[in-house]
Design a protein around this motif. Structure first.
Motif, PDB file in Angstrom:
ATOM      1  N   VAL A 169       0.869  -1.173   0.000  1.00  0.00           N
ATOM      2  CA  VAL A 169       0.000   0.000   0.000  1.00  0.00           C
ATOM      3  C   VAL A 169       0.907   1.224   0.000  1.00  0.00           C
ATOM      4  O   VAL A 169       1.821   1.320   0.837  1.00  0.00           O
ATOM      5  CB  VAL A 169      -0.908   0.028   1.247  1.00  0.00           C
ATOM      6  CG1 VAL A 169      -1.488   1.425   1.460  1.00  0.00           C
ATOM      7  CG2 VAL A 169      -2.032  -0.987   1.124  1.00  0.00           C
ATOM      8  N   ILE A 170       0.667   2.135  -0.919  1.00  0.00           N
ATOM      9  CA  ILE A 170       1.435   3.386  -0.972  1.00  0.00           C
ATOM     10  C   ILE A 170       0.443   4.533  -0.928  1.00  0.00           C
ATOM     11  O   ILE A 170      -0.408   4.661  -1.821  1.00  0.00           O
ATOM     12  CB  ILE A 170       2.313   3.467  -2.230  1.00  0.00           C
ATOM     13  CG1 ILE A 170       3.245   2.253  -2.300  1.00  0.00           C
ATOM     14  CG2 ILE A 170       3.117   4.768  -2.232  1.00  0.00           C
ATOM     15  CD1 ILE A 170       4.078   2.170  -3.573  1.00  0.00           C
ATOM     16  N   THR A 171       0.520   5.364   0.110  1.00  0.00           N
ATOM     17  CA  THR A 171      -0.407   6.486   0.225  1.00  0.00           C
ATOM     18  C   THR A 171       0.165   7.713  -0.470  1.00  0.00           C
ATOM     19  O   THR A 171       1.377   7.872  -0.608  1.00  0.00           O
ATOM     20  CB  THR A 171      -0.715   6.807   1.702  1.00  0.00           C
ATOM     21  OG1 THR A 171       0.441   7.403   2.317  1.00  0.00           O
ATOM     22  CG2 THR A 171      -1.130   5.555   2.462  1.00  0.00           C
ATOM     23  N   GLY A 172      -0.734   8.577  -0.931  1.00  0.00           N
ATOM     24  CA  GLY A 172      -0.298   9.763  -1.667  1.00  0.00           C
ATOM     25  C   GLY A 172       0.444   9.399  -2.929  1.00  0.00           C
ATOM     26  O   GLY A 172       1.403  10.068  -3.330  1.00  0.00           O
ATOM     27  N   SER A 215      -9.308   8.961   2.330  1.00  0.00           N
ATOM     28  CA  SER A 215      -8.415   9.851   3.066  1.00  0.00           C
ATOM     29  C   SER A 215      -7.751   9.077   4.196  1.00  0.00           C
ATOM     30  O   SER A 215      -8.425   8.428   4.999  1.00  0.00           O
ATOM     31  CB  SER A 215      -9.197  11.027   3.661  1.00  0.00           C
ATOM     32  OG  SER A 215      -8.386  11.739   4.582  1.00  0.00           O
ATOM     33  N   VAL A 216      -6.424   9.172   4.291  1.00  0.00           N
ATOM     34  CA  VAL A 216      -5.706   8.470   5.357  1.00  0.00           C
ATOM     35  C   VAL A 216      -5.985   9.099   6.716  1.00  0.00           C
ATOM     36  O   VAL A 216      -5.745   8.480   7.762  1.00  0.00           O
ATOM     37  CB  VAL A 216      -4.184   8.444   5.097  1.00  0.00           C
ATOM     38  CG1 VAL A 216      -3.878   7.671   3.829  1.00  0.00           C
ATOM     39  CG2 VAL A 216      -3.596   9.848   5.052  1.00  0.00           C
ATOM     40  N   GLY A 235     -11.433   5.121   6.804  1.00  0.00           N
ATOM     41  CA  GLY A 235     -10.857   5.166   5.463  1.00  0.00           C
ATOM     42  C   GLY A 235      -9.516   4.450   5.419  1.00  0.00           C
ATOM     43  O   GLY A 235      -9.232   3.686   4.498  1.00  0.00           O
ATOM     44  N   ALA A 236      -8.683   4.689   6.431  1.00  0.00           N
ATOM     45  CA  ALA A 236      -7.381   4.017   6.504  1.00  0.00           C
ATOM     46  C   ALA A 236      -7.557   2.503   6.595  1.00  0.00           C
ATOM     47  O   ALA A 236      -6.819   1.739   5.971  1.00  0.00           O
ATOM     48  CB  ALA A 236      -6.593   4.540   7.708  1.00  0.00           C
ATOM     49  N   HIS A 277      -0.456   8.842   9.249  1.00  0.00           N
ATOM     50  CA  HIS A 277       0.567   7.812   9.409  1.00  0.00           C
ATOM     51  C   HIS A 277       0.134   6.794  10.461  1.00  0.00           C
ATOM     52  O   HIS A 277       0.268   5.585  10.262  1.00  0.00           O
ATOM     53  CB  HIS A 277       1.907   8.446   9.835  1.00  0.00           C
ATOM     54  CG  HIS A 277       2.809   8.813   8.702  1.00  0.00           C
ATOM     55  ND1 HIS A 277       2.479   9.737   7.746  1.00  0.00           N
ATOM     56  CD2 HIS A 277       4.058   8.371   8.375  1.00  0.00           C
ATOM     57  CE1 HIS A 277       3.491   9.863   6.888  1.00  0.00           C
ATOM     58  NE2 HIS A 277       4.447   9.026   7.248  1.00  0.00           N
ATOM     59  N   PHE A 278      -0.363   7.296  11.600  1.00  0.00           N
ATOM     60  CA  PHE A 278      -0.738   6.371  12.669  1.00  0.00           C
ATOM     61  C   PHE A 278      -1.931   5.508  12.291  1.00  0.00           C
ATOM     62  O   PHE A 278      -1.949   4.304  12.576  1.00  0.00           O
ATOM     63  CB  PHE A 278      -1.043   7.122  13.970  1.00  0.00           C
ATOM     64  CG  PHE A 278      -1.533   6.191  15.045  1.00  0.00           C
ATOM     65  CD1 PHE A 278      -0.660   5.295  15.647  1.00  0.00           C
ATOM     66  CD2 PHE A 278      -2.870   6.159  15.412  1.00  0.00           C
ATOM     67  CE1 PHE A 278      -1.108   4.396  16.615  1.00  0.00           C
ATOM     68  CE2 PHE A 278      -3.322   5.267  16.374  1.00  0.00           C
ATOM     69  CZ  PHE A 278      -2.435   4.387  16.986  1.00  0.00           C
ATOM     70  N   ALA A 279      -2.936   6.105  11.656  1.00  0.00           N
ATOM     71  CA  ALA A 279      -4.130   5.338  11.292  1.00  0.00           C
ATOM     72  C   ALA A 279      -3.769   4.194  10.354  1.00  0.00           C
ATOM     73  O   ALA A 279      -4.193   3.045  10.556  1.00  0.00           O
ATOM     74  CB  ALA A 279      -5.174   6.258  10.645  1.00  0.00           C
ATOM     75  N   MET A 280      -2.969   4.480   9.342  1.00  0.00           N
ATOM     76  CA  MET A 280      -2.545   3.431   8.415  1.00  0.00           C
ATOM     77  C   MET A 280      -1.702   2.383   9.139  1.00  0.00           C
ATOM     78  O   MET A 280      -1.879   1.169   8.956  1.00  0.00           O
ATOM     79  CB  MET A 280      -1.744   4.044   7.265  1.00  0.00           C
ATOM     80  CG  MET A 280      -2.546   4.910   6.305  1.00  0.00           C
ATOM     81  SD  MET A 280      -3.873   4.009   5.452  1.00  0.00           S
ATOM     82  CE  MET A 280      -2.972   2.643   4.749  1.00  0.00           C
TER      83      MET A 280
END
Length: 291
Positions: free
Chosen positions: A11-14, A73-74, A79-80, A128-131
């Motif tokens: 998984v890569i965010t942004g 949205s992260v 959503g995360a 960052h924490f949620a993911m």
């Protein structure tokens, strides 16, 4: 030909633009299946556009890679969780989390509005924490079921938070410093579940760095044919290696910019005063380190 990330699910965010996009392209080229997450908002995190994430997926699949788009949205807790679950549903597992999503709402402290602070902290630090939380819960479950992961997390800090405090970026710098600390703590906690956690503090030519005062000239595109060391793509090889099963490194923060990769260390004791009595104001005034 085997890639260094063959068989990995990431998984890569942004990942719709800038550095995240280059991560996604490199990971796919190295054999990983990728969930390309991007809300598609503006530099300041406003609005949404599904286009960037889907465009990156189209580029990957056109080149024979495996990828799916996600536009959650992260900063949203559920959503995360959906991002992590999508990797498991689509590809059967999750091996790598790259936290890269970010926004800017620069302002000096005296003039910074509450929403400018909250928005940046939410996307960067909470995001960052949620993911990380939802991925870690999955890896913990795997480990307890006897299927020890060989997982990796790569967080994105910044020099603005860990080496070069930047006036006008109290929100961003505080979030990035928090991410560096979160990385070290997560590395300690998650090692038992087969998870390595590292962070990078990158500098490359992106829409966020170009929007930062003083960075435009440094980030200017080189003339045709010249080596482009500040291209976003020059950040991704470090992230790719940190994500690989072969990498033994955990609990580290690396600065990466141009042709340099540096190992960073945090707050250190550089000078100490001591007393064998109760502290007195005058004694501190006379001897305080750094005064």
């Amino acid at each position: 030909m085997m890639g260094m990330l063959d068989g990995r699910v990431a998984v890569i965010t942004g990942a719709g633009r800038g550095i995240g996009r280059e991560h996604a392209l490199l990971f796919a080229a190295q054999g990983a299946a990728v969930v390309v997450n991007d809300l598609g908002g503006s530099n300041t995190g406003e609005g949404a556009d599904a286009g960037p994430a889907h465009e990156v997926v189209a580029e990957i699949t056109a080149n024979g890679g495996r990828a799916v788009a996600n536009t959650d949205s992260v900063a949203d807790w559920d959503g995360a969780k959906r991002v992590v679950q999508q990797a498991i549903d689509e590809f059967g597992r999750l091996d790598v989390l790259v936290n890269n999503a970010g926004i800017l709402r620069d302002a000096f402290i005296a003039g910074m509005a509450e929403d400018q602070w909250d928005a940046v902290i939410n996307v960067h630090l909470k995001g960052h924490f949620a993911m990380l939380h939802h991925a870690a819960a999955y890896w913990k479950e795997q480990s307890k079921a006897g299927e020890q992961p060989t997982a990796a997390v790569i967080n994105t800090a910044s020099g603005s938070g860990v080496t070069l405090p930047n006036a006008g970026q109290a929100n961003y710098g505080a979030a990035k410093a928090g991410i560096a600390a979160l990385t070290l703590i997560a590395a300690e906690e998650l090692e038992r579940y087969g998870v390595r956690v590292n962070a990078i503090a990158p500098i490359a030519r992106t829409r966020l760095t170009l929007a930062t005062p003083g960075m435009g000239a440094l980030m200017a595109e080189p003339d045709d044919g010249e080596l482009d060391l500040f291209a976003p793509a020059n950040i991704s090889p470090l992230v790719g290696y940190l994500a690989s099963e072969k990498c033994p490194v955990t609990g580290k923060v690396y600065a990466v910019q141009g042709g340099a990769i540096s190992l960073l260390q945090g707050w250190q004791d550089v000078e100490t005063i001591e007393t064998d009595k109760v502290w007195e104001l005058d004694d501190i005034a006379a001897r305080l380190p750094g005064a």
